[in-house]
Design an enzyme around this catalytic site. Structure first.
Site, PDB file in Angstrom:
ATOM      1  N   GLU A 185     -23.413 -19.868 -15.939  1.00 53.11           N
ATOM      2  CA  GLU A 185     -22.842 -18.763 -15.154  1.00 53.11           C
ATOM      3  C   GLU A 185     -23.867 -18.277 -14.135  1.00 53.11           C
ATOM      4  O   GLU A 185     -25.058 -18.365 -14.390  1.00 53.11           O
ATOM      5  CB  GLU A 185     -22.532 -17.571 -16.091  1.00 53.11           C
ATOM      6  CG  GLU A 185     -21.589 -17.918 -17.216  1.00 53.11           C
ATOM      7  CD  GLU A 185     -21.552 -16.862 -18.324  1.00 53.11           C
ATOM      8  OE1 GLU A 185     -22.255 -15.829 -18.204  1.00 53.11           O
ATOM      9  OE2 GLU A 185     -20.830 -17.078 -19.300  1.00 53.11           O
ATOM     10  N   LEU A 245     -32.930 -11.650 -21.469  1.00 51.49           N
ATOM     11  CA  LEU A 245     -32.857 -13.118 -21.484  1.00 51.49           C
ATOM     12  C   LEU A 245     -34.236 -13.712 -21.245  1.00 51.49           C
ATOM     13  O   LEU A 245     -35.034 -13.143 -20.506  1.00 51.49           O
ATOM     14  CB  LEU A 245     -31.933 -13.602 -20.371  1.00 51.49           C
ATOM     15  CG  LEU A 245     -30.432 -13.318 -20.496  1.00 51.49           C
ATOM     16  CD1 LEU A 245     -29.720 -13.706 -19.208  1.00 51.49           C
ATOM     17  CD2 LEU A 245     -29.831 -14.077 -21.668  1.00 51.49           C
ATOM     18  N   LYS A 256     -34.442 -18.952 -12.963  1.00 56.00           N
ATOM     19  CA  LYS A 256     -34.688 -18.130 -11.770  1.00 56.00           C
ATOM     20  C   LYS A 256     -34.936 -19.036 -10.561  1.00 56.00           C
ATOM     21  O   LYS A 256     -35.802 -19.908 -10.613  1.00 56.00           O
ATOM     22  CB  LYS A 256     -35.909 -17.218 -11.993  1.00 56.00           C
ATOM     23  CG  LYS A 256     -35.710 -16.159 -13.078  1.00 56.00           C
ATOM     24  CD  LYS A 256     -34.818 -15.024 -12.592  1.00 56.00           C
ATOM     25  CE  LYS A 256     -34.463 -14.014 -13.652  1.00 56.00           C
ATOM     26  NZ  LYS A 256     -35.416 -12.987 -13.927  1.00 56.00           N
ATOM     27  N   ARG A 315     -27.522  -0.051 -19.789  1.00 57.09           N
ATOM     28  CA  ARG A 315     -28.262  -0.770 -20.813  1.00 57.09           C
ATOM     29  C   ARG A 315     -29.420   0.069 -21.351  1.00 57.09           C
ATOM     30  O   ARG A 315     -29.734   0.021 -22.533  1.00 57.09           O
ATOM     31  CB  ARG A 315     -28.792  -2.057 -20.199  1.00 57.09           C
ATOM     32  CG  ARG A 315     -29.702  -2.791 -21.122  1.00 57.09           C
ATOM     33  CD  ARG A 315     -29.981  -4.167 -20.548  1.00 57.09           C
ATOM     34  NE  ARG A 315     -31.127  -4.744 -21.195  1.00 57.09           N
ATOM     35  CZ  ARG A 315     -31.889  -5.655 -20.637  1.00 57.09           C
ATOM     36  NH1 ARG A 315     -31.624  -6.064 -19.417  1.00 57.09           N
ATOM     37  NH2 ARG A 315     -32.904  -6.154 -21.274  1.00 57.09           N
ATOM     38  N   CYS A 365     -44.750  13.917  19.076  1.00 52.03           N
ATOM     39  CA  CYS A 365     -44.267  12.528  19.136  1.00 52.03           C
ATOM     40  C   CYS A 365     -42.755  12.482  18.923  1.00 52.03           C
ATOM     41  O   CYS A 365     -42.253  12.951  17.913  1.00 52.03           O
ATOM     42  CB  CYS A 365     -44.962  11.689  18.074  1.00 52.03           C
ATOM     43  SG  CYS A 365     -44.394   9.978  18.043  1.00 52.03           S
ATOM     44  N   TYR A 395       2.179   1.909  -3.385  1.00 54.81           N
ATOM     45  CA  TYR A 395       1.078   2.340  -4.247  1.00 54.81           C
ATOM     46  C   TYR A 395       0.779   3.823  -4.020  1.00 54.81           C
ATOM     47  O   TYR A 395       0.719   4.617  -4.955  1.00 54.81           O
ATOM     48  CB  TYR A 395      -0.163   1.486  -3.947  1.00 54.81           C
ATOM     49  CG  TYR A 395      -1.325   1.765  -4.873  1.00 54.81           C
ATOM     50  CD1 TYR A 395      -1.469   1.075  -6.072  1.00 54.81           C
ATOM     51  CD2 TYR A 395      -2.284   2.727  -4.548  1.00 54.81           C
ATOM     52  CE1 TYR A 395      -2.522   1.336  -6.934  1.00 54.81           C
ATOM     53  CE2 TYR A 395      -3.339   2.997  -5.400  1.00 54.81           C
ATOM     54  CZ  TYR A 395      -3.454   2.292  -6.590  1.00 54.81           C
ATOM     55  OH  TYR A 395      -4.497   2.568  -7.435  1.00 54.81           O
ATOM     56  N   LYS A 431     -26.226 -15.596 -12.510  1.00 55.88           N
ATOM     57  CA  LYS A 431     -26.823 -14.374 -13.058  1.00 55.88           C
ATOM     58  C   LYS A 431     -26.708 -13.304 -11.974  1.00 55.88           C
ATOM     59  O   LYS A 431     -27.409 -13.341 -10.966  1.00 55.88           O
ATOM     60  CB  LYS A 431     -28.285 -14.626 -13.426  1.00 55.88           C
ATOM     61  CG  LYS A 431     -28.940 -13.449 -14.084  1.00 55.88           C
ATOM     62  CD  LYS A 431     -30.269 -13.877 -14.705  1.00 55.88           C
ATOM     63  CE  LYS A 431     -30.934 -12.745 -15.441  1.00 55.88           C
ATOM     64  NZ  LYS A 431     -31.380 -11.644 -14.582  1.00 55.88           N
ATOM     65  N   ASP A 468       0.845  -1.199   0.000  1.00 57.61           N
ATOM     66  CA  ASP A 468       0.000   0.000   0.000  1.00 57.61           C
ATOM     67  C   ASP A 468       0.879   1.248   0.000  1.00 57.61           C
ATOM     68  O   ASP A 468       0.582   2.245  -0.628  1.00 57.61           O
ATOM     69  CB  ASP A 468      -0.886   0.036   1.252  1.00 57.61           C
ATOM     70  CG  ASP A 468      -1.984  -0.998   1.165  1.00 57.61           C
ATOM     71  OD1 ASP A 468      -2.077  -1.667   0.107  1.00 57.61           O
ATOM     72  OD2 ASP A 468      -2.738  -1.144   2.143  1.00 57.61           O
TER      73      ASP A 468
END
Ligand code: AMP
Length: 659
Positions: free
Chosen positions: A109, A81, A306, A132, A423, A34, A111, A31
């Site tokens: 894979e 899909l 699903k 998208r 209140c 870096y 989802k 670190d």
């Protein structure tokens, strides 16, 4: 090495370190090194601004705030899909695939439940990223995507043009931390990591996005100029070689294998640091994919399985009711702890009285609990056959469990709400509203200041505001002498406000700013408003029976009376500056047109309203009079056509004076 070369070397080293840390999870740079190298690169870039590049690791911290997002037309659409909900449906999918591609093999894979994005590279440099959107047109969120450390800003191979698709998500660990922080700050919580990721990716300020620590898993090459692949697995390998964080994937040759892989992913979903909402089965051969093609909505070569939400039985030990900041009573079932989707669940939301009544949830019942898309578990059903003897239907209390004030049902929904003017559960919201510009207009008393005062124990009810002392304020965090002085004088000044502002500030349900004005004009003082009957209130134009009822209920509560008394004693004005309204013009509607010589049209309108008349902007059969000044136009003609009485300025003033 000259400075330009040094910059290049630093960039390459830092990007490499990013890749090792965020994608490979195998850092080799300390670190300390870096930070040191980053600082040196920043220095060099500051000294040579012309040599700054958009793919520099220094650009990941978030640049300038944007005004909005521009549209991006996707070169290759981001398709959706088709869903399948059972293994039977999955084998139907397989049969269809095999009609065209007999020997198809698959890739399975997880989802990822996040947001799909397209990342564009030109000559190996990340140039643009878009959401998208509707699949064809998305939004340009390049600056926010640049802050995601696992997105390489420069690729090892510089293809002229290269587009990849992936899913941006908020790691679960980050999500939990973020919500904890938000709760502490009194900010609304995100319902789930997906919502949090969506909110973060659409931040106009990239620094906020950077602080949210989003991540990405890529799963597709949309376009690769000058490169050909024959299988999906090859493309994923290529993506790995280009330093992307790639979706976990498993090759399967039969649908049975796919099915066991899907099962395995489902069983281990808790182990992932990202939420999943299914598993995706994809045909591996790109030639097969071409042969299968797409429907209007999705490709025929992929299916999303699903998972049903996991459900478990438990027993309801108790039902407790919480009062939220808006006064809504939320019932919650305390249940026997169960492990569900990886966490131990000890309570479940019951939403509201209607939900409880519909499912007939009782203390002692055995219930089925599930964790769906939301983080808060819910009760799916009551296992009535297991109900012990002696249980009784549950009803929410008719008094607020925090302050004891009566609760009322929302006019437009199932929520029950506490009516307590003092209140404690609603104090912060009440005060923020009370001090807001259209209410008492107390400058310097925004949400943060209110919270600060409440936390310091200086405010217990809204009335306490007027007994604050400058000395009390100065001892607070973030409050200097000058701001304390300003705040006290703003509070002091608010005592002179017109009654209409005070009425609105009380936060009586249904009583907005407009109603505050009407009521102040009509009744002239708080005393006469507070003793008005429902009939008298509904007689005011634009005040309906529901509002009238809400007003009388509010004034009848002891807490409200106490609040009004406190304000009165503090010297807050309780009278209308305009004085009470007459009613000699009540029931009459006026339209004003042209220019009057003795007063403005606005002033004329106010005089009409003060006498109980109404002012309208257009002439109709319902208009009682048209007041026509100099150079009156179309409204006058319309009035003549409809035969509506027309008053010139002199006649109008005579009418006002008589009234
Ligand atoms: P849906 O929006 O329900 O039609 O599902 C399609 C979405 O799943 C795509 O828009 C992707 O954003 C997302 N997705 C998540 N993980 C994957 C994956 N491994 N492969 C393809 N799509 C994925």
């Amino acid at each position: 090495m000259n400075e330009r070369q040094e910059m290049e070397t630093l960039r390459a080293e830092l990007e490499r370190a990013n890749y090792e840390y965020y994608v490979q999870d195998a850092p080799t740079m300390s670190d300390y090194d870096y930070d040191h190298k980053m600082r040196r690169l920043e220095e060099l870039e500051a000294a040579h601004p012309d040599w700054k590049t958009p793919d520099s690791p220094t650009q990941r911290v978030g640049g300038a705030v944007a005004e909005g997002f521009s549209e991006v037309v996707h070169q290759v659409p981001l398709e959706s899909l088709q869903d399948v909900f059972s293994m039977e449906e999955l084998s139907v999918f397989d049969q269809r695939v095999r009609e065209t591609a007999e020997r198809a093999t698959y890739d399975v894979e997880p989802k990822v439940d996040g947001l799909s994005v397209a990342l564009e590279y030109e000559n190996g440099v990340f140039v643009r990223g878009a959401t998208r959107g509707d699949g064809r047109v998305g939004e340009d969120v390049t600056e926010n995507l640049r802050t995601i450390r696992s997105i390489p800003l420069r690729l090892p191979e510089a293809l002229p043009r290269f587009i990849v698709r992936g899913e941006v998500f908020m790691p679960k660990s980050v999500f939990i931390r973020l919500n904890e922080e938000r709760e502490l700050n009194g900010q609304p919580l995100f319902a789930n990591p997906r919502n949090a990721a969506a909110g973060s990716l659409r931040q106009l300020d990239p620094k906020v996005a950077a602080a949210r620590h989003l991540d990405i898993l890529v799963f597709n090459i949309q376009y690769a100029e000058g490169k050909t692949f024959s299988t999906h697995l090859e493309t994923l390998e290529y993506l790995e070689s280009q330093h992307f964080r790639v979706i976990p994937h498993t090759a399967c040759s039969t649908i049975q294998q796919c099915s066991s892989r899907i099962q395995a992913i489902g069983d281990s979903r808790e182990a992932f640091d990202f939420d999943i909402d299914g598993a995706v089965v994809k045909v591996n051969s790109l030639l097969d994919r071409q042969a299968l093609g797409s429907t209007a909505k999705f490709p025929r070569w992929a299916a999303a399985y699903k998972y049903p939400p996991e459900q478990k039985p438990s027993t309801v030990v108790d039902i407790v009711v919480q009062v939220g900041r808006t006064g809504v009573l939320t019932p919650k079932a305390v249940i026997q702890p169960v492990r569900l989707a990886g966490t131990t669940v000890t309570n479940a939301t019951l939403h509201n009285q209607d939900f409880i009544a519909e499912k007939d949830v009782r203390i002692g019942d055995t219930v089925l609990v599930q964790k769906a898309g939301e983080i808060i578990p819910e009760i799916v059903s009551v296992l009535k056959e297991k109900r012990p003897e002696g249980t009784v239907p549950y009803r929410l209390p008719d008094r607020c469990p925090v302050c004891g004030a009566p609760v009322v049902r929302d006019e437009d929904g199932a929520a029950l709400r506490c009516t307590g003017a003092e209140c404690p559960a609603q104090l912060q919201r009440h005060l923020v509203h009370f001090a807001s510009r259209d209410a008492m207009d107390i400058e310097g008393l925004g949400p943060a200041a209110v919270k600060n005062l409440i936390d310091a124990g200086l405010l217990k009810t809204p009335g306490d505001l007027y007994s604050l002392k400058q000395e009390d304020l100065i001892s607070l965090d973030r409050m200097g002498k000058k701001s304390a002085e300003n705040l006290i004088s703003a509070i002091e000044k608010s005592k002179q406000n017109d009654l209409s502002k005070l009425i609105f500030a009380l936060g009586i349900r249904q009583v907005g700013q407009k109603a505050g004005q009407l009521l102040a004009q009509k009744f002239g003082s708080m005393d006469s408003l507070s003793s008005a009957s429902e009939e008298e209130l509904s007689a005011v134009p634009d005040i309906g029976p529901i509002t009238a009822e809400s007003i009388t209920a509010w004034f009848s509560a002891p807490q409200s009376r106490h609040l009004i008394e406190t304000l009165k004693e503090a010297g807050v004005n309780m009278e209308s500056h305009a004085g009470p309204v007459g009613d000699t013009l009540s029931g009459l509607t006026f339209v004003l047109t042209g220019e009057l010589s003795g007063m403005t049209r606005k002033a004329a309108g106010e005089r009409i309203q003060a006498l109980g008349g109404k002012v309208s902007g257009s002439v109709s059969k319902k208009t009682s009079y048209v007041v026509a000044g100099e150079a009156a136009g179309s409204k006058l003609r319309k009035a003549q056509e409809l035969g509506i009485p027309i008053l010139d300025e002199e006649a109008f003033i005579a009418m006002l004076e008589q009234s």
